[in-house]
Design a protein around this motif. Structure first.
Motif, PDB file in Angstrom:
ATOM      1  N   ASP A 159       7.260   0.698  -1.625  1.00 26.57           N
ATOM      2  CA  ASP A 159       6.314  -0.361  -1.261  1.00 26.57           C
ATOM      3  C   ASP A 159       6.102  -1.188  -2.515  1.00 26.57           C
ATOM      4  N   HIS A 160       5.449  -2.321  -2.364  1.00 26.54           N
ATOM      5  CA  HIS A 160       5.349  -3.226  -3.513  1.00 26.54           C
ATOM      6  C   HIS A 160       4.455  -2.703  -4.622  1.00 26.54           C
ATOM      7  N   THR A 161       3.492  -1.834  -4.324  1.00 28.19           N
ATOM      8  CA  THR A 161       2.686  -1.302  -5.436  1.00 28.19           C
ATOM      9  C   THR A 161       3.557  -0.392  -6.301  1.00 28.19           C
ATOM     10  N   THR A 162       4.431   0.364  -5.647  1.00 27.26           N
ATOM     11  CA  THR A 162       5.355   1.232  -6.395  1.00 27.26           C
ATOM     12  C   THR A 162       6.373   0.384  -7.145  1.00 27.26           C
ATOM     13  N   TRP A 222       0.852  -1.189   0.000  1.00 22.55           N
ATOM     14  CA  TRP A 222       0.000   0.000   0.000  1.00 22.55           C
ATOM     15  C   TRP A 222       0.888   1.239   0.000  1.00 22.55           C
ATOM     16  N   ALA A 223       0.575   2.190  -0.881  1.00 19.15           N
ATOM     17  CA  ALA A 223       1.427   3.385  -1.004  1.00 19.15           C
ATOM     18  C   ALA A 223       0.894   4.556  -0.190  1.00 19.15           C
ATOM     19  N   GLY A 224      -0.089   4.318   0.688  1.00 15.97           N
ATOM     20  CA  GLY A 224      -0.635   5.415   1.496  1.00 15.97           C
ATOM     21  C   GLY A 224      -0.438   5.166   2.984  1.00 15.97           C
ATOM     22  N   VAL A 244      -3.926   7.234  -3.569  1.00 17.31           N
ATOM     23  CA  VAL A 244      -3.132   6.056  -3.953  1.00 17.31           C
ATOM     24  C   VAL A 244      -3.605   5.520  -5.307  1.00 17.31           C
ATOM     25  N   HIS A 245      -4.921   5.448  -5.495  1.00 13.30           N
ATOM     26  CA  HIS A 245      -5.419   4.916  -6.761  1.00 13.30           C
ATOM     27  C   HIS A 245      -5.043   5.829  -7.926  1.00 13.30           C
ATOM     28  N   GLY A 246      -5.081   7.136  -7.683  1.00  9.99           N
ATOM     29  CA  GLY A 246      -4.664   8.085  -8.725  1.00  9.99           C
ATOM     30  C   GLY A 246      -3.195   7.890  -9.083  1.00  9.99           C
ATOM     31  N   TYR A 247      -2.388   7.749  -8.060  1.00 11.96           N
ATOM     32  CA  TYR A 247      -0.941   7.542  -8.247  1.00 11.96           C
ATOM     33  C   TYR A 247      -0.683   6.261  -9.056  1.00 11.96           C
ATOM     34  N   LEU A 248      -1.383   5.197  -8.690  1.00 11.97           N
ATOM     35  CA  LEU A 248      -1.169   3.929  -9.397  1.00 11.97           C
ATOM     36  C   LEU A 248      -1.727   4.001 -10.819  1.00 11.97           C
ATOM     37  N   ARG A 249      -2.822   4.737 -10.983  1.00 11.07           N
ATOM     38  CA  ARG A 249      -3.381   4.872 -12.336  1.00 11.07           C
ATOM     39  C   ARG A 249      -2.357   5.554 -13.254  1.00 11.07           C
ATOM     40  N   GLU A 305     -10.224  13.017 -10.441  1.00 12.53           N
ATOM     41  CA  GLU A 305      -9.975  12.527 -11.795  1.00 12.53           C
ATOM     42  C   GLU A 305      -9.412  13.621 -12.691  1.00 12.53           C
ATOM     43  N   ASP A 306      -9.873  14.888 -12.471  1.00 15.04           N
ATOM     44  CA  ASP A 306      -9.351  15.956 -13.327  1.00 15.04           C
ATOM     45  C   ASP A 306      -7.862  16.199 -13.057  1.00 15.04           C
ATOM     46  N   VAL A 307      -7.452  16.009 -11.804  1.00 15.29           N
ATOM     47  CA  VAL A 307      -6.019  16.171 -11.493  1.00 15.29           C
ATOM     48  C   VAL A 307      -5.232  15.017 -12.132  1.00 15.29           C
ATOM     49  N   GLN A 308      -5.764  13.822 -12.029  1.00 20.08           N
ATOM     50  CA  GLN A 308      -5.085  12.676 -12.681  1.00 20.08           C
ATOM     51  C   GLN A 308      -4.953  12.936 -14.184  1.00 20.08           C
TER      52      GLN A 308
END
Ligand code: DGJ
Length: 701
Positions: free
Chosen positions: A499-502, A220-222, A469-474, A418-421
């Motif tokens: 972390d492992h997601t990163t 988890w990245a958060g 976190v979801h935005g970062y992973l997206r 979503e607009d920031v992503q």
């Protein structure tokens, strides 16, 4: 007990057996260890006598809610808003697949279905665990705690916990603690794993020096926590999960919340064996990209800071190319308004004053030197005076009516929007398509402070940490699919987001801003317990020690940096011809052995607390590389009747012969295992890279 009450998941060398408890409707651990450990009475069995607590409190439970496990720590705290908290569930089914298991428990009163999920990671000794929570009723549920899983380890007098702790510039310090009773907890509320603790823990029985090791890593990245509790009945129970920003998450009817995965690893060979389990797992996460050679990088940050211009960078690039560097990365300071850390973030356009002939011309000039080109970016950040913030004041986290504090003179974008992503995706697409960029260093230098999202949705309904976190992973996933040729480095003010997601979405990470030799060695020693050499970016720099200013040679800096992915960050303009020649020699040697370092099996030899320590890498090609380092005094043995220091490799074939490719010395495997490699350290010889090639075994007559 029927045969259906017990399930075994098998990894390459281990098995994990879960059973339904004879004491109540919950799953509990039966056995976890080498294959066959499940063949016998469970080591976690207990007397079934309780005083003042319930059987659920004493059980080696895999996952239990508050309400069912009232006193000794619940993994789930859920309830209907404004009503009593507490879940009482029934077991409602098991689903087994190849290497997978799902156990479902249902509470019809509050309307909650909880599924404990297990999946073996093929080709490794890692098992994933996570939990799915579904609101099956008509009323929403308030989840205050929703851990990913709990893990039980039987111990005799207590547990030895090994964890990685520190702060900025001192990350990944290998730390141990004896837990005999009480609770140990670590975590982060910084919206990233953070510098203070890595989301990684190793647990061993305190009774032996290096007992078999159980490892946990929360993916988890958060925000997160890992909590270990030593229980009276000779067991340690560890819980791990994410920590919601607003203290709770609301689950709407019909909705499912899936927790992050908890990676569980075991090695019968103690901490050293456990590190290799994690290394192999991270090679699995890297997948096919493992086979792209990690190029020798030059990064200009320590040499020029924010003072970036084409002429200065090209001067560095020329020197780097002459030494054999393969990739030139321009760090912070290349974009408009970025004279220092007070401005510029968000307006991601090359500064025309810094690149008077155009940025592309500069990029082509670097490439003409035979190197790839890389760029630094901090896409989640925004500076107060930027055009981006003026146009989108609501894109940064803030709380209405409260001033926003600055950290490193900057604000953090709400990447959960979503607009920031979309803005970040468009910015990266523009930079990566308009310019010939092969490498991106993604940095992040400030945690969220006033973390709010002004707007109609009340704070308690926003799961801001998960959204970020979801935005970062997206965005990271997009980089992989839209720009697969781009190598991505993960960085958060050094090692703040490892972390492992990163790691599954980047090629390398930057463990720390501290590049001073002896300090770095300690950081890398901790890092390599949890993470693989092929993800560990490391630079040779001019920096004196921040925490340990004792001088070390250029060789020492190179050998240390070669333990992972070699880079150079020194101000090459000040290097003498002799230093440049020496550097070119080291770079050439690194290129020769980097496959062994990145794909081989690594063993940590001793620790930086020993006067001589090192790392051993065994390649599939029969070569063994030993990076040997002298951390001790520099007034060595040659002055007095001393003997060379010795460093014992491990895992070699005692019957084979090994030849040092540089000196030509040959050794019997048994000699190396028994006595070790000799190193005659002196004032100007404090590091060595030994490459041993194995010769066919010489069998005794
Ligand atoms: C922090 C990173 O860790 C450094 O390597 C460097 O990129 C700076 N940020 C730049 O601002």
């Amino acid at each position: 007990m029927t045969p259906y009450d017990r399930w075994t998941l098998r990894t390459e060398n281990t098995s994990y057996t879960v059973r339904l408890s004879p004491d109540g409707p919950w799953a509990e651990l039966d056995a976890w260890g080498p294959h066959g450990a499940e063949d016998g009475p469970s080591a976690l069995d207990w007397s079934h006598r309780t005083h003042f607590i319930t059987p659920a409190d004493a059980a080696p439970a895999e996952y239990l809610p508050h309400g069912q496990r009232p006193f000794t720590g619940a993994d789930l705290i859920a309830g209907r808003p404004g009503r009593e908290r507490g879940v009482r569930w029934e077991f409602t089914g098991a689903q087994e697949g190849p290497g997978t298991l799902r156990l479902t428990f249902t509470d019809d009163l509050i309307g909650l279905r909880t599924t404990l999920c297990y999946a073996v990671v093929p080709g490794t000794d890692v098992l994933h665990r996570w939990t799915e929570l579904t609101c099956t009723g008509t009323e929403e549920l308030r989840l205050e705690r929703f851990d990913s899983g709990a893990v039980n380890v039987p111990v005799t007098s207590g547990a030895r916990l090994t964890y990685l702790t520190g702060q900025w510039s001192q990350e990944f310090q290998h730390t141990r603690l004896a837990l005999t009773r009480g609770t140990f907890t670590m975590g982060s509320t910084q919206g990233t794993p953070g510098h203070a603790y890595a989301p990684w823990l190793a647990v061993q029985d305190l009774a032996a020096d290096d007992a078999p090791a159980y490892g946990l890593a929360l993916e988890w990245a958060g925000n997160w926590h890992i909590t270990a509790e030593a229980e009276p009945g000779g067991a340690v129970r560890i819980r791990a999960g994410r920590v919601p920003h607003e203290g709770a998450v609301l689950l709407a009817p019909g909705a499912t919340l899936t927790t992050p995965r908890l990676a569980c690893a075991f090695s019968a060979d103690g901490l050293d064996g456990l590190s290799r389990v994690w290394h192999r797992y991270e090679r699995h996460l890297t997948g096919e990209r493992l086979h792209r050679p990690r190029k020798v990088l030059y990064n200009s940050w320590e040499a020029t800071g924010f003072d970036v211009d084409a002429a200065g960078q090209l001067e560095l690039a020329k020197s780097a190319a002459d030494m054999g560097v393969e990739l030139f990365v321009v760090d912070d300071g290349w974009f408009t308004g970025r004279a220092d850390d007070t401005a510029g973030l968000g307006d991601w356009y090359p500064d025309p004053a810094a690149f008077p002939d155009g940025f592309d011309r500069f990029v082509e000039d670097v490439r003409a030197l035979g190197m790839d080109f890389g760029l630094w970016i901090e896409p989640e950040a925004v500076s107060p005076g930027s055009r981006l913030l003026a146009e989108h004041p609501d894109w940064a986290y803030r709380i209405d009516g409260r001033p926003s504090r600055l950290v490193r003179n900057q604000l953090l974008l709400d990447l959960g929007r979503e607009d920031v992503q979309d803005f970040v995706l468009a910015t990266l697409d523009r930079l990566l398509t308009e310019h010939r960029i092969d490498y991106l260093k993604w940095d992040m230098n400030r945690p969220p402070t006033e973390r709010g999202r002004p707007g109609p949705v009340p704070a308690e309904r926003l799961d801001l940490d998960a959204a970020h976190v979801h935005g970062y992973l997206r965005v990271l996933d997009h980089l992989r699919t839209a720009h697969p040729h781009v190598t991505v480095e993960g960085c958060a003010g050094g090692g703040g987001r490892v972390d492992h997601t990163t790691l599954a979405r980047t090629d390398v990470v930057w463990p720390s801003d501290n590049t001073a030799p002896l300090d770095r060695l300690a950081i890398q020693y901790g890092f390599l317990h949890a993470h693989a050499p092929h993800v560990m970016s490391s630079w040779v720099t001019d920096a004196p020690g921040i925490f340990d200013p004792r001088p070390r040679s250029l060789a020492f800096r190179f050998v240390t940096a070669m333990c992972g992915v070699l880079g150079i960050g020194a101000d090459l303009r000040t290097w003498s011809p002799r230093q440049r020649t020496e550097a070119a020699g080291w770079i050439a040697r690194y290129k020769d052995v980097r496959d062994v370092i990145h794909h081989g099996e690594a063993r940590l030899l001793g620790s930086p607390d020993d006067a001589t320590c090192g790392v051993q890498y065994d390649g599939a090609d029969g070569r063994t590389v030993v990076a040997a380092l002298n951390t001790g005094r520099l007034d060595g043995a040659p002055l007095v009747p001393g003997r060379p220091a010795r460093l014992r490799p491990r895992g070699l074939d005692p019957d084979a012969r090994y030849r040092d490719e540089v000196s030509g010395t040959t050794y019997g495997g048994a000699h190396l295992l028994h006595y070790g490699l000799p190193f005659a350290w002196s004032a100007d010889h404090d590091a060595e890279l030994v490459v041993l090639s194995r010769h066919p075994a010489r069998r005794p007559a």
